[in-house]
Design an enzyme around this catalytic site. Sequence first.
Site, short mmCIF file in Angstrom:
data_model
loop_
_atom_site.label_atom_id
_atom_site.label_comp_id
_atom_site.label_asym_id
_atom_site.label_seq_id
_atom_site.Cartn_x
_atom_site.Cartn_y
_atom_site.Cartn_z
N ASP A 1 3.40 1.95 12.32
CA ASP A 1 2.58 1.20 11.96
C ASP A 1 2.23 -0.10 12.40
O ASP A 1 1.37 -0.93 12.41
CB ASP A 1 2.56 1.05 10.28
CG ASP A 1 2.04 2.01 9.63
OD1 ASP A 1 1.54 3.15 10.00
OD2 ASP A 1 2.15 2.33 8.48
N CYS B 1 -6.47 8.40 8.47
CA CYS B 1 -6.64 8.32 9.81
C CYS B 1 -6.46 9.07 11.01
O CYS B 1 -5.58 9.94 10.80
CB CYS B 1 -5.75 6.86 9.97
SG CYS B 1 -6.53 5.51 9.31
N LYS C 1 0.86 -1.24 0.02
CA LYS C 1 0.07 0.03 0.12
C LYS C 1 0.83 1.34 -0.05
O LYS C 1 0.58 2.07 -1.01
CB LYS C 1 -0.98 -0.03 1.16
CG LYS C 1 -1.44 1.37 1.67
CD LYS C 1 -2.29 1.30 2.97
CE LYS C 1 -2.84 2.47 3.24
NZ LYS C 1 -1.82 3.41 3.74
N ASN C 2 1.74 1.35 0.82
CA ASN C 2 2.56 2.25 0.89
C ASN C 2 3.68 2.84 -0.03
O ASN C 2 4.21 3.76 -0.21
CB ASN C 2 3.33 2.48 2.36
CG ASN C 2 2.32 2.62 3.66
OD1 ASN C 2 1.26 3.13 3.23
ND2 ASN C 2 2.83 2.12 4.78
N ARG D 1 -0.33 15.43 11.79
CA ARG D 1 0.55 15.08 10.50
C ARG D 1 0.39 16.40 9.42
O ARG D 1 -0.12 16.27 8.52
CB ARG D 1 -0.02 13.95 9.82
CG ARG D 1 0.02 12.63 10.59
CD ARG D 1 -0.16 11.29 10.04
NE ARG D 1 -1.62 11.06 9.31
CZ ARG D 1 -1.64 10.09 8.55
NH1 ARG D 1 -0.91 9.15 8.38
NH2 ARG D 1 -2.96 9.82 8.11
N PRO D 2 0.84 17.39 10.09
CA PRO D 2 0.90 18.52 9.21
C PRO D 2 2.03 18.31 7.96
O PRO D 2 2.82 17.69 7.64
CB PRO D 2 1.62 19.75 10.16
CG PRO D 2 2.58 18.89 11.10
CD PRO D 2 1.87 17.42 11.36
N ILE D 3 1.58 19.18 6.89
CA ILE D 3 2.07 19.32 5.53
C ILE D 3 3.27 20.58 5.52
O ILE D 3 3.65 20.83 4.41
CB ILE D 3 1.33 19.03 4.39
CG1 ILE D 3 0.50 20.31 4.48
CG2 ILE D 3 0.35 17.63 4.41
CD1 ILE D 3 -0.31 20.45 3.00
N ASP D 4 3.50 21.07 6.72
CA ASP D 4 4.63 22.39 6.60
C ASP D 4 5.86 21.71 5.93
O ASP D 4 6.38 22.81 5.30
CB ASP D 4 4.89 22.52 7.89
CG ASP D 4 3.70 23.05 8.73
OD1 ASP D 4 2.43 23.14 8.16
OD2 ASP D 4 3.77 23.25 9.99
N ARG E 1 -5.32 10.41 2.38
CA ARG E 1 -4.07 11.50 2.78
C ARG E 1 -2.99 11.42 1.62
O ARG E 1 -2.52 12.51 1.39
CB ARG E 1 -3.57 11.23 4.23
CG ARG E 1 -2.32 12.16 4.70
CD ARG E 1 -1.87 11.95 5.70
NE ARG E 1 -0.67 12.65 5.99
CZ ARG E 1 -0.74 14.19 6.51
NH1 ARG E 1 -1.78 14.67 6.68
NH2 ARG E 1 0.38 14.64 6.63
N ILE F 1 6.24 8.76 17.21
CA ILE F 1 5.80 9.55 15.93
C ILE F 1 4.30 9.97 16.04
O ILE F 1 4.46 11.39 15.80
CB ILE F 1 5.87 8.29 14.95
CG1 ILE F 1 7.02 7.36 14.78
CG2 ILE F 1 5.59 8.95 13.34
CD1 ILE F 1 8.45 8.30 14.53
N ARG G 1 -9.02 0.10 4.27
CA ARG G 1 -8.01 1.05 3.62
C ARG G 1 -6.58 0.12 3.34
O ARG G 1 -5.98 0.71 2.24
CB ARG G 1 -7.59 2.23 4.54
CG ARG G 1 -8.91 3.14 4.76
CD ARG G 1 -8.56 4.50 5.47
NE ARG G 1 -7.36 4.97 4.69
CZ ARG G 1 -6.18 5.08 5.56
NH1 ARG G 1 -6.04 5.09 6.97
NH2 ARG G 1 -5.19 5.77 5.00
#
Length: 408
Positions: A294, A105, A11-12, A110-113, A81, A316, A386
């Site tokens: 995970d 999830c 998946k990843n 989980r910022p996208i900065d 995401r 994390i 998912r």
Amino acid sequence: MRGEVRIQGSKNAVLPMMAAAVLCEEITVIENCPDISDVHAMAEVIEDIGGCVTYENHCLTIDAAGIRSKSIEEKKVKEIRASVLLTGSMLARFGKVTIDYPGGCSIGSRPIDFHIKAFHKMGVVTTEDESCIRCETNSSLRGTAIELEFPSVGATENIILAAVLAKGVTWIQNAAREPEIVEFCHFLQTMGAKIKGEGTEHIIIQGVSKLHGIKWRLGADRIVFLTYAMMVAGCGGEAYLETDSDTPPKEITVLSRLGCQIRLESKGISIQQESRPNSISYICTRPYPGFPTDGQSLLMAVLSKSGGISTIEESIFENRFRMIRQLRKMGANIDYVSNRARITGVTKLHGAKVEADDLRSGAGLLIAAGMAEGITTVSREHFIHRGYEDVVTHMRKLGLTAKYRREE
């Protein structure tokens, strides 16, 4: 437990590959693609912006030649995401994109900065409001040196996607090193990208003018492997997990600590557990090559019936311990303060009605259900779909009695 399971494609790894397919106007084919809801959600996002996606017999075909829209709708983005990865590929191909904040999830902030800061260094101007981000470059993206504050997988992938067609050279320092990043880079290299250093903290990308379509066979999903391996570790028995790989996942080391006997074979791994799982005095989730976040929920389920006291530290995501209250319903003895959980193994778990809070907690509850006496019902199973294809069938193959509620 007794049986064999073939581990699905990763998946990843496949989700960033789908974003990479948008970089070229030729057809991209990905074989061994898992039949999971995240893949289908990502396919819908690509179709909404003009791409053509088909899926049949674990073969995913993407034709991105017809993409014209530069805006990704809110509803689709909220479902997955990984849609944020389209930001890098759309900027590389078109020079602009508008995208709503991504979903996924609820495992924490989980910022996208990191993504946005990197794009700024590559010449992108962004404007934001409460719901979306507008990104645009006045000319073409330019290569530059980018040092990540944290080895974020998503940020590393997004920078690579933007950099492969940028002018000049991009250096990523403190890059993510996960095996999925390595396979993703190999995928792009086959498309014609010039990338060096994948699997290390320093990745170098020399921009090229064009990429071409390819056919790619996806590798096995190491977290899905770990899920079924943990079922064996918790329930006892023996299973053969076929992975189509000569390289065993690094995560087998924690299985040995739990007391599993492991035998490596040419295209898979046999796992045997003859006794109650061992406790693990301390383990902390870390970026690769550390123990993956995970896998934390999977391990916690097994340790709930271990022969001692274990401690898990989550470094994390701050909301990864939401599963604890569900395990307590099943009789687990778990306390936690902040990001540390103390698990005192019990001799029995009992069936209960529980609910998944996210993808991996759902998988952890399936492991606990296999270990428990009586019937367990796991609701909000859409989270599990998912990342796991036909999980009930695979549990049956390993000897567990499992069914979907619609079968009742």
